[in-house]
Design a protein around this motif. Sequence first.
Motif, short mmCIF file in Angstrom:
data_model
loop_
_atom_site.label_atom_id
_atom_site.label_comp_id
_atom_site.label_asym_id
_atom_site.label_seq_id
_atom_site.Cartn_x
_atom_site.Cartn_y
_atom_site.Cartn_z
N ILE A 70 0.86 -1.18 0.00
CA ILE A 70 0.00 0.00 0.00
C ILE A 70 0.90 1.23 0.00
CG2 ILE A 70 -1.65 1.35 1.35
CD1 ILE A 70 -2.68 -1.30 2.51
N GLU A 71 0.57 2.19 -0.84
CA GLU A 71 1.23 3.48 -0.80
C GLU A 71 0.18 4.56 -0.59
OE1 GLU A 71 5.36 3.29 -3.25
OE2 GLU A 71 3.57 3.60 -4.46
N GLY A 72 0.54 5.57 0.17
CA GLY A 72 -0.39 6.65 0.45
C GLY A 72 0.26 7.99 0.23
N ARG A 73 -0.57 9.01 0.06
CA ARG A 73 -0.03 10.35 -0.17
C ARG A 73 -0.92 11.39 0.50
NH1 ARG A 73 -3.06 9.24 -4.96
NH2 ARG A 73 -3.97 11.09 -5.94
N GLY A 74 -0.34 12.54 0.71
CA GLY A 74 -1.05 13.65 1.34
C GLY A 74 -0.06 14.75 1.62
N ILE A 75 -0.35 15.55 2.61
CA ILE A 75 0.53 16.66 2.97
C ILE A 75 1.39 16.21 4.15
CG2 ILE A 75 0.65 19.05 3.77
CD1 ILE A 75 -2.19 19.41 2.50
N ILE A 76 2.66 15.92 3.87
CA ILE A 76 3.58 15.48 4.93
C ILE A 76 3.86 16.66 5.86
CG2 ILE A 76 5.89 14.60 5.43
CD1 ILE A 76 5.90 13.33 2.64
N GLY A 227 4.25 12.81 9.61
CA GLY A 227 2.99 12.14 9.30
C GLY A 227 2.29 12.86 8.17
N PHE A 228 1.05 12.49 7.94
CA PHE A 228 0.29 13.04 6.82
C PHE A 228 -0.97 13.78 7.27
CE2 PHE A 228 2.66 9.63 4.82
CZ PHE A 228 3.02 10.18 3.59
N ASP A 239 -16.90 15.93 5.02
CA ASP A 239 -16.45 15.39 3.74
C ASP A 239 -15.23 14.52 3.98
OD1 ASP A 239 -15.50 14.93 1.13
OD2 ASP A 239 -16.14 16.91 0.45
N PHE A 240 -15.25 13.30 3.47
CA PHE A 240 -14.16 12.36 3.74
C PHE A 240 -12.79 12.89 3.32
CE2 PHE A 240 -15.23 11.29 -0.63
CZ PHE A 240 -14.01 11.01 -1.21
N VAL A 241 -12.76 13.77 2.31
CA VAL A 241 -11.45 14.25 1.84
C VAL A 241 -10.71 15.05 2.90
CG1 VAL A 241 -12.14 14.33 -0.59
CG2 VAL A 241 -12.40 16.38 0.82
N ASN A 242 -11.43 15.59 3.86
CA ASN A 242 -10.81 16.42 4.89
C ASN A 242 -10.43 15.63 6.14
OD1 ASN A 242 -11.14 18.80 3.32
ND2 ASN A 242 -13.30 18.85 3.91
N GLY A 243 -10.76 14.34 6.15
CA GLY A 243 -10.43 13.54 7.33
C GLY A 243 -9.66 12.27 7.02
N LYS A 244 -9.50 11.97 5.72
CA LYS A 244 -8.81 10.73 5.33
C LYS A 244 -7.75 11.04 4.28
CE LYS A 244 -12.76 7.65 6.19
NZ LYS A 244 -13.56 6.53 5.62
N ILE A 245 -6.72 10.18 4.22
CA ILE A 245 -5.75 10.32 3.14
C ILE A 245 -5.91 9.18 2.16
CG2 ILE A 245 -4.14 11.52 4.69
CD1 ILE A 245 -2.33 9.00 4.32
N GLN A 246 -5.48 9.41 0.93
CA GLN A 246 -5.59 8.40 -0.11
C GLN A 246 -4.51 7.34 0.10
OE1 GLN A 246 -3.46 7.47 -2.67
NE2 GLN A 246 -4.88 6.31 -3.94
N GLU A 318 -8.91 5.60 8.48
CA GLU A 318 -8.67 7.00 8.15
C GLU A 318 -8.04 7.16 6.77
OE1 GLU A 318 -7.37 9.62 11.64
OE2 GLU A 318 -6.79 7.62 12.32
N THR A 319 -8.28 6.18 5.92
CA THR A 319 -7.81 6.26 4.54
C THR A 319 -8.96 5.94 3.60
OG1 THR A 319 -7.13 3.93 4.51
CG2 THR A 319 -5.46 5.56 5.14
N PHE A 320 -8.85 6.38 2.36
CA PHE A 320 -9.79 5.93 1.33
C PHE A 320 -8.98 5.31 0.20
CE2 PHE A 320 -8.86 10.33 0.16
CZ PHE A 320 -8.78 10.34 -1.23
N ASN A 321 -9.51 4.22 -0.34
CA ASN A 321 -8.81 3.45 -1.35
C ASN A 321 -9.44 3.71 -2.70
OD1 ASN A 321 -7.59 1.53 -2.96
ND2 ASN A 321 -8.60 -0.22 -2.01
N ALA A 322 -8.84 4.63 -3.44
CA ALA A 322 -9.34 4.95 -4.78
C ALA A 322 -8.15 5.07 -5.72
CB ALA A 322 -10.13 6.26 -4.76
N SER A 323 -8.13 4.25 -6.74
CA SER A 323 -7.06 4.31 -7.74
C SER A 323 -7.67 4.70 -9.08
CB SER A 323 -6.36 2.95 -7.88
OG SER A 323 -5.71 2.61 -6.69
N ALA A 324 -7.24 5.84 -9.60
CA ALA A 324 -7.70 6.26 -10.92
C ALA A 324 -6.85 5.56 -11.98
CB ALA A 324 -7.60 7.77 -11.07
#
Length: 363
Positions: A70-76, A227-228, A239-246, A318-324
């Motif tokens: 699993i790899e994740g991204r956000g604002i480190i 952390g992220f 909204d999930f985007v403000n509480g979870k990282i991809q 606290e993550t969402f799993n979405a791959s475009a």
Amino acid sequence: MSQRGDSPYTKVVSLYNSGTPPTLSILDTTDVIALAEEKAADLSGEKWTEEAADYLTEVNGKVYSFPLCIEGRGIIYNKKVIDDALGETFDPDSVRSLKEFTKLLDRLVDAGVERPVSMAKEDWSLGAHQLQYIYETYDGTSEGAEKAIEDIKDGKLDLESYDRMGQFLDIFDVLKKYNVAKGDPLGADYDEMAIDLVDGKTAFWFNGNWAWPNLADAGAGNEDDYGFLPYFMNNDSDDFVNGKIQASPSKQVMLDGQLATQKQQAAAREFLNWIVYSEIGQQMLVKTCNVIPPFRNNPYEPSDPLSRDIYEKVHSQETFNASAIVPNDHWAVLGAAMQKYLADRSGRDELTEAVQKYWEDQE
């Protein structure tokens, strides 16, 4: 990140063309989807699929690949920099909106961290890791990302009025405003950004857990507090985007079903099960390879702070799993459009038109 001209995909296709494909191949999810039905063995019945239920990639209802990590991204963030600048203990969970994040940035500027954000200028960072949020945050699922892309292609989803497009640009504009390389954003040096974050010149760097080796080379240690934060796209705390990282499975193992013998296939299946169920295999994945395991039964935690933070977020939902799943040239073509926008050489309308035109040109 590399284009297919020099990628594992090209190598594997070349080996198939010469009649000597590997029994097991490590590929990107996009590559597996492109090759699966023609080349891969069906892994749907394997026992390990139960342990990775949330991270399986299906092609027409079948599983053709083994999720390797699993790899994740956000604002480190570098917690020490924020603590020291503000003279208080920073609680990452206290920031749950773009407005709150902007307020935090302003406080850091007032406290002497003149430009608190590092912003990579690379086309893969801009065109894939950032821009793809417009698809992946459609509803936070890979299915939703696919629907968003198809609707953009078909003209059913107008990017001018699509809320996620505007929200994406809102946070991107904030990151731009506080960018440490604002004077010359296309001259930013990737390795220098790692140094700036470690040394405290900046407090934030949009990136993924794959950036840890860069931070470690710059002097960060496994005991340090990194952390992220989520990629804050609006001010709705629900909204999930403000509480979870991809976070999603980025690398997949494909088993050849075309030329591998039954004996080779059986050995490969046994090896994949060994990775998931044996203690040595579990340790190898996390301790030796230093990846975040997608398998729920793996008890080992990654040692570096970025991977550990994602690991903990995965296990606390606290993550969402979405791959475009996008064409191979997406990040290069639209990364160039994003670079123009980053450098203030184009506006919102031109960037939006570039995204729209890209999808209109796809067959």
